[in-house]
Design a protein around this motif. Sequence first.
Motif, PDB file in Angstrom:
ATOM      1  N   LEU A   3       0.877  -1.306   0.070  1.00  0.00           N
ATOM      2  CA  LEU A   3       0.089  -0.062  -0.130  1.00  0.00           C
ATOM      3  C   LEU A   3       0.854   1.236   0.207  1.00  0.00           C
ATOM      4  CD1 LEU A   3      -2.701   1.113  -0.293  1.00  0.00           C
ATOM      5  CD2 LEU A   3      -2.884   0.989   2.658  1.00  0.00           C
ATOM      6  N   SER A   4       1.989   1.361   0.773  1.00  0.00           N
ATOM      7  CA  SER A   4       2.941   2.505   0.752  1.00  0.00           C
ATOM      8  C   SER A   4       3.401   2.702  -0.660  1.00  0.00           C
ATOM      9  CB  SER A   4       3.906   2.160   1.563  1.00  0.00           C
ATOM     10  OG  SER A   4       4.538   1.144   1.440  1.00  0.00           O
ATOM     11  N   GLU A   5       3.710   1.662  -1.528  1.00  0.00           N
ATOM     12  CA  GLU A   5       4.290   2.005  -2.650  1.00  0.00           C
ATOM     13  C   GLU A   5       3.179   2.476  -3.763  1.00  0.00           C
ATOM     14  OE1 GLU A   5       7.197  -1.588  -3.730  1.00  0.00           O
ATOM     15  OE2 GLU A   5       5.414  -2.554  -2.758  1.00  0.00           O
ATOM     16  N   LEU A  10       0.816   7.326  -6.396  1.00  0.00           N
ATOM     17  CA  LEU A  10      -0.168   8.287  -6.600  1.00  0.00           C
ATOM     18  C   LEU A  10       0.027   9.465  -6.283  1.00  0.00           C
ATOM     19  CD1 LEU A  10      -3.029   6.096  -5.211  1.00  0.00           C
ATOM     20  CD2 LEU A  10      -2.661   6.649  -7.557  1.00  0.00           C
ATOM     21  N   GLY A  11       1.203   9.693  -5.492  1.00  0.00           N
ATOM     22  CA  GLY A  11       1.470  11.352  -5.235  1.00  0.00           C
ATOM     23  C   GLY A  11       2.158  11.825  -6.205  1.00  0.00           C
ATOM     24  N   LYS A  12       2.543  11.123  -7.415  1.00  0.00           N
ATOM     25  CA  LYS A  12       3.567  11.662  -8.531  1.00  0.00           C
ATOM     26  C   LYS A  12       2.790  11.618  -9.818  1.00  0.00           C
ATOM     27  CE  LYS A  12       7.379   9.604  -6.330  1.00  0.00           C
ATOM     28  NZ  LYS A  12       8.381   8.330  -6.307  1.00  0.00           N
ATOM     29  N   LEU A  75      -6.292   8.780  -3.097  1.00  0.00           N
ATOM     30  CA  LEU A  75      -5.251   8.938  -1.947  1.00  0.00           C
ATOM     31  C   LEU A  75      -6.061   9.255  -0.751  1.00  0.00           C
ATOM     32  CD1 LEU A  75      -1.736  10.847  -2.948  1.00  0.00           C
ATOM     33  CD2 LEU A  75      -2.225   8.632  -1.900  1.00  0.00           C
ATOM     34  N   ASN A  76      -6.871  10.021  -0.959  1.00  0.00           N
ATOM     35  CA  ASN A  76      -7.931  10.469   0.130  1.00  0.00           C
ATOM     36  C   ASN A  76      -8.682   9.236   0.697  1.00  0.00           C
ATOM     37  OD1 ASN A  76      -7.031  13.111   0.256  1.00  0.00           O
ATOM     38  ND2 ASN A  76      -8.794  13.912  -0.965  1.00  0.00           N
ATOM     39  N   LYS A 111       4.338   4.323 -15.766  1.00  0.00           N
ATOM     40  CA  LYS A 111       3.017   4.715 -16.368  1.00  0.00           C
ATOM     41  C   LYS A 111       1.629   4.480 -15.913  1.00  0.00           C
ATOM     42  CE  LYS A 111       0.858   6.083 -20.859  1.00  0.00           C
ATOM     43  NZ  LYS A 111       0.802   6.073 -22.404  1.00  0.00           N
ATOM     44  N   ASN A 112       1.317   3.072 -15.802  1.00  0.00           N
ATOM     45  CA  ASN A 112       0.165   2.696 -15.517  1.00  0.00           C
ATOM     46  C   ASN A 112       0.332   1.333 -14.354  1.00  0.00           C
ATOM     47  OD1 ASN A 112      -1.110   3.637 -17.877  1.00  0.00           O
ATOM     48  ND2 ASN A 112      -0.389   1.767 -19.296  1.00  0.00           N
ATOM     49  N   PHE A 113      -0.850   1.243 -13.617  1.00  0.00           N
ATOM     50  CA  PHE A 113      -0.669   0.316 -12.572  1.00  0.00           C
ATOM     51  C   PHE A 113      -1.099  -0.959 -13.354  1.00  0.00           C
ATOM     52  CE2 PHE A 113      -1.576   3.836  -9.793  1.00  0.00           C
ATOM     53  CZ  PHE A 113      -0.715   3.455  -8.660  1.00  0.00           C
ATOM     54  N   LEU A 114      -0.321  -2.007 -13.289  1.00  0.00           N
ATOM     55  CA  LEU A 114      -0.338  -3.115 -14.115  1.00  0.00           C
ATOM     56  C   LEU A 114      -1.415  -4.193 -12.856  1.00  0.00           C
ATOM     57  CD1 LEU A 114       3.116  -3.736 -15.491  1.00  0.00           C
ATOM     58  CD2 LEU A 114       0.881  -2.407 -16.624  1.00  0.00           C
ATOM     59  N   LEU A 115      -2.417  -4.688 -13.808  1.00  0.00           N
ATOM     60  CA  LEU A 115      -3.033  -5.615 -12.932  1.00  0.00           C
ATOM     61  C   LEU A 115      -2.245  -7.182 -13.115  1.00  0.00           C
ATOM     62  CD1 LEU A 115      -6.663  -4.531 -13.360  1.00  0.00           C
ATOM     63  CD2 LEU A 115      -5.114  -4.143 -11.396  1.00  0.00           C
ATOM     64  N   THR A 116      -1.903  -7.775 -12.531  1.00  0.00           N
ATOM     65  CA  THR A 116      -1.104  -8.996 -12.391  1.00  0.00           C
ATOM     66  C   THR A 116      -2.013 -10.316 -12.205  1.00  0.00           C
ATOM     67  OG1 THR A 116       0.044  -8.877 -10.505  1.00  0.00           O
ATOM     68  CG2 THR A 116       1.143  -7.838 -12.398  1.00  0.00           C
TER      69      THR A 116
END
Length: 155
Positions: A3-5, A10-12, A75-76, A111-116
Amino acid sequence: MKLSEVKSVLGKLETIAFQLPNGELVPNHFHVTEVGKITKHFIDCGGTVRNEEVVNFQLWNANDYDHRLHPEKLLNIIELSENTLGIGDLEVEVEYQGITIQKFGIDFDGKNFLLTTKQTDCLAKDKCNIPEEKPKLNLVDLNSGSCCSPDSNCC
């Protein structure tokens, strides 16, 4: 991905995109309908009691084309979930509607979150006497005739 990753990424970001294992993108008008902590308390086939916890995001493909989920909004939602549900820095899994509800791991390619893809597995192979994979035969050996000749004693 922990989750921290996810929060750090998301912050970037200026926009959020999720990519399915087949390369298709989840439509950009998706919603995150749930952020939760899933606790699984179970016994494996070898008799060992186990506990697993993950953070779960549920993505929903809405017909709402006017509202896009922005990184700061997600993030919120995550921070509210952490505080309200007592969520720690756990691994994240994602649910998304395919033919049925599908569960994915998550990664990020810059660039994208990858669903693995995720796989089932036996957690007690040592107690279940699951044989290791048989060695694959070399086709050269098959073509040489040495394996299955009448004098080979292998057939």
